[in-house]
Design an enzyme around this catalytic site. Structure first.
Site, mmCIF file in Angstrom:
data_model
loop_
_atom_site.group_PDB
_atom_site.id
_atom_site.type_symbol
_atom_site.label_atom_id
_atom_site.label_comp_id
_atom_site.label_asym_id
_atom_site.label_seq_id
_atom_site.Cartn_x
_atom_site.Cartn_y
_atom_site.Cartn_z
ATOM 1 N N GLY A 98 0.835 -1.204 0.000
ATOM 2 C CA GLY A 98 0.000 0.000 0.000
ATOM 3 C C GLY A 98 0.862 1.244 0.000
ATOM 4 N N THR B 131 5.015 2.381 5.948
ATOM 5 C CA THR B 131 3.672 1.835 6.061
ATOM 6 C C THR B 131 2.823 2.760 6.906
ATOM 7 O OG1 THR B 131 2.239 0.101 6.927
ATOM 8 C CG2 THR B 131 4.388 0.273 7.955
ATOM 9 N N ILE B 132 1.660 3.079 6.379
ATOM 10 C CA ILE B 132 0.741 3.914 7.158
ATOM 11 C C ILE B 132 0.285 3.193 8.413
ATOM 12 C CG2 ILE B 132 -0.076 5.159 5.124
ATOM 13 C CD1 ILE B 132 -2.775 3.519 5.643
ATOM 14 N N ASP B 133 0.409 1.855 8.426
ATOM 15 C CA ASP B 133 -0.054 1.082 9.586
ATOM 16 C C ASP B 133 0.833 1.286 10.815
ATOM 17 O OD1 ASP B 133 -2.160 0.006 8.144
ATOM 18 O OD2 ASP B 133 -0.948 -1.660 7.401
ATOM 19 N N GLY C 104 -6.572 0.198 9.516
ATOM 20 C CA GLY C 104 -5.992 -0.491 10.662
ATOM 21 C C GLY C 104 -6.692 -1.826 10.855
ATOM 22 N N ARG C 105 -6.272 -2.821 10.083
ATOM 23 C CA ARG C 105 -6.934 -4.128 10.160
ATOM 24 C C ARG C 105 -6.447 -4.916 11.376
ATOM 25 N NH1 ARG C 105 -10.701 -7.222 7.399
ATOM 26 N NH2 ARG C 105 -11.381 -5.178 6.723
ATOM 27 N N TYR D 102 -8.986 5.317 0.990
ATOM 28 C CA TYR D 102 -7.798 5.846 0.313
ATOM 29 C C TYR D 102 -7.601 7.343 0.531
ATOM 30 C CZ TYR D 102 -6.716 1.603 -2.415
ATOM 31 O OH TYR D 102 -6.347 0.339 -2.811
ATOM 32 N N GLN E 83 -7.450 8.975 3.219
ATOM 33 C CA GLN E 83 -6.480 9.171 4.297
ATOM 34 C C GLN E 83 -5.067 8.823 3.853
ATOM 35 O OE1 GLN E 83 -7.137 5.950 7.564
ATOM 36 N NE2 GLN E 83 -8.525 5.392 5.910
#
Lengths: 414, 414
Positions: B12, B137-139, B186-187, B292, B294
């Site tokens: 991503g 990673t945005i996570d 945020g899975r 998307y 964000q």
């Protein structure tokens, strides 16, 4: 002694409605021989009915500057349609009790109707009231004005978001997400969805398909267009107005059926379209529902929109001081390029409860895009940036706690 | 003759992944005696397998500046996990054919694993390759680094959006919408949702409730908390991570059941929560799914995040030039206030396929908020604004059409 003024916010708020409030309050202070105290009703017309008034004398110039940079309705808004004669009579009673000679109502078509009714009632009762409507609606459906303050900023937000999300989908399309759907506001008219078309600078750039309430969606045609777009460009970005309907006139957003409790799914249009496209075309879809984010995004407000929101507030005061009641301040476009505009005014009777649809000449022949005429109309409305001040990495929006004037009248029973 | 370098984007994308690319390319140009040509693989590792390489010599300094200001993956990214020995062997064959001595892989935990495997394979084959991972990673779930580039900008976007939408809901709550739900990414971890807590400057400001994957949601408790919040403050703003689960470990987003075709509803978490709250509490709800938007919101990128994204790219090159292969560049926090940081490095083996959860000490006792420790951690990551240039009212993002080098090898069959 000059009479007092009352300002109220009505209906859905916008990124710049507080800028109109600041315009009204600032301008009113320039005419002390005409206008005495300037009150604001808490929560719109409800604050009149409930006699909850705020005296804006507490607002410093710094507060007024921050008001211009703060989204939402700083004094509270409401969705309340005046339904009874008793309510109208109560409004007049409160106006009399507080010596209100100027009523500035900041809203859309419904509010213009309320403003007109109050104006007519006062006239019939021989009460000296100048009621002026300050236009505002992100829906951009008010007639007789070039645009409605609030719309330009939402258009800028949506076009920015589409350009950004489009770059994301394009990056991923080779092996993952091929379709992205952005659901935007617009239950009856497609102004916001159409304005997203500004994001595309060249053939093939997103948005590839725009779905408008004005154009019934044939699902077969839509699916073919999605497949064709993915074949040509590798991905497809769709912007859909929430009020899109099928060829039978039903909202597509209600096509998803009912949930386990028998309630109509609140799932909305975007997830419905994503399910449809995934099922029939097999493409991985992502979707977003902008909802209040688009309507509150002061951080990416249009400088043009902000200037016009302030200007219509100031103009309303000038109309009042000139004795022009029963009017709405308007924006008049003088030229497209360069964009020049002036302030005008129309009688409330020609505005109230009217709705300006997207003109057919703004919609591309295939129904999925916008024309050069639409781009000429939309382009200046999103021009210029007017970011709020930032503190600690976030917009420094105002957080006011209002003190309410002690009431003069008995409590009103709805 | 120095060996060539290859850079690729993976997984991503983020608002600032292209800034890391610019960091790599700019830094590599500083070491002509070590690094020859600098290639980028189109669509990430797929571009290596397909031998689709772009020579970055075409990029001017102006292009590199625009790259830093453009979201998405400018060269294309991919979701492709290396599955077979044949694929690994192909990667090495392409590296040999193009004399690649430096491999810069820009991604998250999965990509770090790929980077490690490629590094080990080259070593086993006696091929001189320095593989360096550039974190992204945005996570924010990469271990051994203060944060992951991309995250700070998403956190800033989400916190800004919550502050803005919160003002909108507050305006309307007296007579209309009382609850607003924002669904964020945020899975597996709640980093993004938790960071939205920065929007609140004082008790009672939104977000009122944060739902994290780390805290199972008991629906009864949640509904009671919503009612309590509306009673206290008049409205309630909820931020929910998409991966929130119920007390049985099931995704809430899948609780909505199946549609008429028997497919699991794609409706997602936010509409599910809205339906739940409306049914049980009777409050009018609005909801938004940022998706998307964000992840692509370069227009509101964090200046800190941007600086770190560039720095890890440059650091990867310095590691390579120093002969430090099999490493990931990291960000090391030296102090919270003022926020100071430095660049470090860790071996890929300790990063690959690891996931950094939100620390329990960042989660408030009731499970619905964040602690002062969390605020100390998050606050500097969203600091500073770094807006892109604007043209015609919209961010002027780059739109490159890459020419692909003529391949040397036969086509690879997956």
């Amino acid at each position: 002694m000059p009479m007092n003024a009352l300002y109220a916010q009505s209906g859905g708020v916008t990124p710049v409605i507080n800028a109109s409030a600041a315009g009204v309050i600032t301008a009113a202070r320039l005419y002390p021989s005409h206008i005495g105290r300037v009150f604001v009703a808490k929560n719109g017309i409800l604050g009149v009915l409930n006699e909850e008034l705020i005296d804006t004398a507490v607002l410093s110039n710094g507060d007024l500057a921050q008001l211009k940079a703060t989204p939402g309705g700083a004094f509270g808004s409401c969705r309340h349609k005046i339904k009874t004669e008793a309510e109208l009579a109560r409004i007049l009673a409160v106006f009399k009790a507080w010596d209100i000679g100027y009523f500035f109502y900041n809203g859309g078509g419904d509010s213009a109707d309320t403003c007109l009714k109050v104006s007519e009632l006062a006239e019939a009762a021989g009460y000296p009231l100048l009621a002026i409507h300050v236009p505002k609606t992100i829906d951009n459906d008010l007639p007789h004005t070039d645009n409605s303050p609030g719309f330009g900023s939402v258009a800028k937000y949506v076009a920015t978001s589409v350009r950004e999300a489009g770059l994301d989908v394009k990056s991923m399309a080779a092996s993952s997400t091929k379709v992205f759907i952005l659901e935007v506001m617009g239950r009856h008219t497609g102004w916001i969805a159409a304005a997203s078309g500004l994001a595309a600078r060249a053939e093939g750039e997103p948005p590839h398909l725009i779905l408008l309430p004005e154009v019934p969606v044939d699902e077969g045609r839509l699916l073919a267009a999605v497949e064709n777009t993915v074949m040509r460009y590798g991905y497809c970005v769709i912007v859909a107005a929430e009020g899109v309907r099928d060829t039978h006139g039903e909202f597509l957003s209600e096509a998803g059926g009912k949930d386990a409790f028998g309630h109509v799914q609140l799932g909305g249009l975007a997830p419905y379209l994503a399910g449809l496209i995934k099922t029939h075309c097999g493409f991985k879809c992502h979707w977003s529902v902008a909802d209040y984010l688009q309507r509150a995004a002061r951080h990416t407000a249009s400088a043009t929109d902000l200037a016009q929101a302030i200007a219509v507030g100031e103009a309303a005061v000038k109309l009042a001081v000139a004795g022009q009641g029963g009017m709405m301040a308007t924006i008049e476009r003088l030229s497209d390029v360069p964009y020049t505009w002036d302030i005008g005014a129309v009688p409330l009777g020609v505005v109230a409860n009217c709705e300006k649809p997207l003109p057919p000449e703004y919609i591309a022949a295939d129904g999925f895009g916008i024309t050069p005429a639409a781009r000429r109309y939309f382009a200046p409305l999103i021009a210029g940036e007017a970011p709020p001040p930032y503190v600690d990495g976030l917009p420094d929006y105002g957080a006011w706690v209002w003190s309410i004037e002690a009431p003069c009248l008995p409590v009103f029973k709805f």
